[in-house]
Design a protein around this motif. Structure first.
Motif, short mmCIF file in Angstrom:
data_model
loop_
_atom_site.label_atom_id
_atom_site.label_comp_id
_atom_site.label_asym_id
_atom_site.label_seq_id
_atom_site.Cartn_x
_atom_site.Cartn_y
_atom_site.Cartn_z
N GLU A 47 0.82 -1.22 0.00
CA GLU A 47 0.00 0.00 0.00
C GLU A 47 0.85 1.27 0.00
OE1 GLU A 47 -2.70 -0.28 3.31
OE2 GLU A 47 -3.59 -2.12 2.51
N ARG A 48 2.02 1.20 0.60
CA ARG A 48 2.91 2.37 0.64
C ARG A 48 3.24 2.86 -0.77
NH1 ARG A 48 7.90 0.17 3.40
NH2 ARG A 48 8.81 2.03 2.48
N ALA A 49 3.30 1.95 -1.73
CA ALA A 49 3.66 2.31 -3.10
C ALA A 49 2.64 3.21 -3.77
CB ALA A 49 3.89 1.05 -3.93
N GLU A 50 1.48 3.35 -3.18
CA GLU A 50 0.43 4.22 -3.73
C GLU A 50 0.92 5.65 -3.92
OE1 GLU A 50 -2.25 7.48 -3.06
OE2 GLU A 50 -1.08 6.61 -1.43
N ILE A 51 1.89 6.07 -3.14
CA ILE A 51 2.39 7.44 -3.27
C ILE A 51 3.04 7.68 -4.63
CG2 ILE A 51 2.71 7.69 -0.78
CD1 ILE A 51 5.78 7.48 -1.35
N LEU A 52 3.42 6.61 -5.30
CA LEU A 52 4.07 6.74 -6.61
C LEU A 52 3.07 6.83 -7.75
CD1 LEU A 52 6.88 4.09 -6.08
CD2 LEU A 52 7.03 6.58 -5.76
N THR A 53 1.85 6.37 -7.52
CA THR A 53 0.85 6.32 -8.59
C THR A 53 -0.39 7.14 -8.29
OG1 THR A 53 -0.08 4.29 -7.66
CG2 THR A 53 1.61 4.03 -9.38
N ARG A 54 -0.40 7.82 -7.18
CA ARG A 54 -1.59 8.63 -6.85
C ARG A 54 -1.79 9.69 -7.93
NH1 ARG A 54 1.22 10.96 -1.44
NH2 ARG A 54 2.75 12.31 -2.49
N PRO A 55 -3.05 10.03 -8.21
CA PRO A 55 -3.34 10.95 -9.31
C PRO A 55 -2.81 12.37 -9.09
CG PRO A 55 -5.38 10.03 -8.38
CD PRO A 55 -4.25 9.48 -7.59
N ARG A 56 -2.80 12.83 -7.85
CA ARG A 56 -2.33 14.20 -7.57
C ARG A 56 -1.00 14.16 -6.85
NH1 ARG A 56 -6.07 18.00 -4.67
NH2 ARG A 56 -4.23 19.22 -5.12
N ASN A 57 -0.04 14.85 -7.42
CA ASN A 57 1.29 15.00 -6.82
C ASN A 57 1.93 13.70 -6.37
OD1 ASN A 57 1.10 17.83 -7.09
ND2 ASN A 57 -0.07 17.94 -5.19
N PRO A 58 2.13 12.76 -7.29
CA PRO A 58 2.83 11.55 -6.88
C PRO A 58 4.26 11.90 -6.46
CG PRO A 58 2.64 11.64 -9.26
CD PRO A 58 1.83 12.78 -8.71
N ALA A 59 4.76 11.19 -5.48
CA ALA A 59 6.13 11.42 -5.03
C ALA A 59 7.10 10.99 -6.12
CB ALA A 59 6.40 10.63 -3.75
N ALA A 60 8.20 11.70 -6.23
CA ALA A 60 9.27 11.30 -7.14
C ALA A 60 10.16 10.32 -6.38
CB ALA A 60 10.08 12.52 -7.58
N LEU A 61 10.54 9.25 -7.04
CA LEU A 61 11.40 8.23 -6.42
C LEU A 61 12.63 8.00 -7.28
CD1 LEU A 61 11.96 5.92 -4.34
CD2 LEU A 61 10.72 4.42 -5.93
N ARG A 62 13.79 8.07 -6.67
CA ARG A 62 15.03 7.62 -7.29
C ARG A 62 15.48 6.44 -6.45
NH1 ARG A 62 18.99 9.46 -10.80
NH2 ARG A 62 18.02 11.52 -10.84
N ALA A 63 15.49 5.26 -7.05
CA ALA A 63 15.87 4.05 -6.32
C ALA A 63 17.17 3.50 -6.88
CB ALA A 63 14.76 3.01 -6.45
N PHE A 64 18.07 3.21 -5.97
CA PHE A 64 19.34 2.58 -6.34
C PHE A 64 19.28 1.14 -5.85
CE2 PHE A 64 20.37 7.07 -5.81
CZ PHE A 64 20.96 7.33 -7.03
N VAL A 65 19.40 0.21 -6.78
CA VAL A 65 19.32 -1.20 -6.45
C VAL A 65 20.63 -1.85 -6.87
CG1 VAL A 65 18.00 -3.32 -6.78
CG2 VAL A 65 16.85 -1.11 -7.01
N HIS A 66 21.24 -2.54 -5.94
CA HIS A 66 22.47 -3.25 -6.29
C HIS A 66 22.14 -4.48 -7.14
CE1 HIS A 66 25.87 -1.55 -3.93
NE2 HIS A 66 24.86 -0.81 -3.51
N THR A 67 22.96 -4.73 -8.13
CA THR A 67 22.73 -5.90 -8.98
C THR A 67 22.77 -7.18 -8.16
OG1 THR A 67 25.09 -5.89 -9.58
CG2 THR A 67 23.55 -4.82 -11.11
#
Length: 176
Positions: A47-67
């Motif tokens: 459910e936390r991921a909703e902030i990335l797809t919400r219609p108004r002002n979605p949060a910007a995410l820069r994710a660094f994932v190690h291979t």
């Protein structure tokens, strides 16, 4: 969770696992382990991921994932493949940037030290959340937060581009 909801930008450095905001339910279930409250914890993580797809002002995410985190089989192959496909879909969002980092770099870099999340707000001082096994801690002190922001800048410069990251993720998904 409240800080994530209020955030305008989040930088997630994840040397060991796929960042929580990008985890599928099955991947989250595999990494969160057993317990009487596991389903509630998995639901909350997804459910936390909703902030990335919400219609108004979605949060910007820069994710660094190690291979290495992507290659580590923390779940059955079908779960890992679904997680890779989910990462590729999320990377298509205009507010989500996923970059991969390799631990085989020639020199040490801050992303190898520990996972952290830099949370920035429209009108408040940024904070850092440091996650650990069953909880986390917040860093509020301005100089400390600045050092984490500088570490994120260094990782940005040394990480693969988003296009390279997508290629790496797609290739890894094929090999599972």
């Amino acid at each position: 969770i409240g800080y994530e909801r209020a955030a305008s930008r989040i930088t997630d450095v994840a040397p060991l696992l796929v960042p929580g905001l990008l985890q599928t339910a099955d991947y989250a279930r595999a990494v969160l382990g057993e317990g009487p409250d596991i389903q509630r914890r998995v639901d909350l993580r997804v459910e936390r991921a909703e902030i990335l797809t919400r219609p108004r002002n979605p949060a910007a995410l820069r994710a660094f994932v190690h291979t290495e985190a992507l290659a580590r089989p923390v779940a059955p192959a079908e779960v890992m493949r679904a997680q890779m496909r989910h990462l590729l879909r999320m990377a298509e969002l205009p507010n989500v940037i996923i970059q991969t980092v390799t631990g085989y770099a020639r020199w040490w870099m801050p992303s190898l030290a520990n996972p952290f999340i830099l949370i920035e707000f429209p009108e408040a001082t940024p904070i850092v959340h440091i996650e650990h096994y069953r909880g986390g801690a917040f860093v509020w002190e301005i100089q400390e937060v600045r050092s984490y922001a500088a570490a994120a800048d260094e990782i940005t410069q040394r990480a693969m581009t988003p296009t390279q990251a997508a290629e790496v993720i797609a290739e890894m998904e094929k090999t599972l």
